[in-house]
Design an enzyme around this catalytic site. Structure first.
Site, short mmCIF file in Angstrom:
data_model
loop_
_atom_site.label_atom_id
_atom_site.label_comp_id
_atom_site.label_asym_id
_atom_site.label_seq_id
_atom_site.Cartn_x
_atom_site.Cartn_y
_atom_site.Cartn_z
CB ALA A 39 68.87 -0.65 -27.37
CG HIS B 228 67.23 6.81 -27.12
ND1 HIS B 228 67.71 5.47 -27.83
CD2 HIS B 228 65.75 6.74 -27.05
CE1 HIS B 228 66.73 4.93 -27.92
NE2 HIS B 228 65.88 5.02 -27.66
#
Ligand code: AMP
Length: 284
Positions: free
Chosen positions: A32, A37
């Site tokens: 997700a 990230h």
């Protein structure tokens, strides 16, 4: 970008690269994916020849099975984002690939007082699961650099402890928390916020900033924590904890003297979504 499911195949590929002198940066994730990230992928890319990312929702670190069930999964968009960012190898294993025959689920490691507070106190078994899966992933990927987010402040302390304990040849690099424009820390869980709760969510960061200012303004630590908890409750959250803590030991600070590294960490529920965040009050 090559995608692997098998730990053995990924390790064989990495062994070959390492024998050619290639340096590896590793970004473990639960998928997700968002800009937070991606900032880790960019940091890893800057410092390494090859970047490996993993996407694995590790069941052993969820202390509530409903939380595990609700965890968002977006594999197609994850792969697209990693590809666009220039990630080289992606590890997307099944539970059996990570824990063949049920092994590797535990490691023999005590965390001292590091997991007795904050997330450790509120999520029993969470850090044992996190440390075990990261150890397993590090054994498979054997990276030079491991890239993790400050967003999970206590997690970085636990993983540094684990790396030092096992004397692993991997350097932990902690990257700053990426935020939405309104200050909300990016998180895979944010997509589960209702419109109403998304609207109040940035208040968490605002309160943390106010805690920082109050701490530096000589206010009493216990008073600051209490006022901040009340502010969160009044805004509509159900706070689990808010702790002004020593950045090394993670223990709650009661008297300011002698603490050179200070952080304020919080966990609060916005409806059915548990949000965590932190702000460094005094950097080392
Ligand atoms: P997760 O997928 O939530 O397990 O997170 C994977 C890694 O991304 C962890 O090292 C997190 O600390 C990091 N991370 C998550 N959110 C952010 C963020 N907003 N900014 C920077 N890093 C993050």
């Amino acid at each position: 970008m090559r995608v692997f499911q098998s730990a053995k195949q990924l390790n064989t590929t990495i062994q070959k690269l390492k024998s050619e002198g290639v340096t590896i940066g590793f970004v473990p994730t639960m998928g997700a994916l968002h800009e937070g990230h991606m900032s880790l992928i960019r940091a890893a890319k800057e410092a390494s020849d090859y970047v490996v990312a993993s996407i694995f929702v590790n069941p052993t670190q969820f202390n509530e099975s409903s939380d595990l069930k609700k965890y968002p999964k977006t594999p197609t968009s994850d792969k697209r984002m990693l590809q666009l960012e220039g990630c080289d190898l992606v590890f997307m294993p099944s539970v059996d690939d990570v824990y063949p025959d049920g092994e590797h689920k535990e490691i023999d490691l005590a965390f001292g007082d590091l997991d007795k507070v904050m997330e450790g106190a509120h999520r029993p078994g969470h850090f044992a699961g996190v440390a075990a899966v990261v150890k397993r992933l590090l054994d498979i990927v054997e990276p030079d650099g491991l890239y993790m987010g400050q967003k999970d402040f206590q997690q970085t302390a636990i993983i540094q402890h684990m790396i030092s304990h096992f004397e692993l040849p991997t350097k932990l690099v902690i990257c700053p928390t990426m935020r939405e424009i309104d200050g909300l820390a990016m998180s895979s869980r944010n997509r589960r916020l209702t419109k109403e709760n998304r609207a109040i969510a940035p208040i968490i960061h605002k309160v943390l900033q106010e805690v920082k200012e109050a701490y530096l303004d000589e206010y009493d630590v216990v008073d600051i924590e209490q006022i901040a908890l009340e502010a969160l409750t009044n805004a509509g959250f159900r706070p689990e904890y808010l702790s002004i803590a020593d950045g090394v030991t993670l223990q709650a600070i009661r008297r300011k003297a002698g603490h050179n590294y200070v952080v304020v960490c919080v966990a609060a529920w916005a409806g059915s979504v548990r949000l965590i965040d932190n702000v460094i009050i005094k950097a080392l």
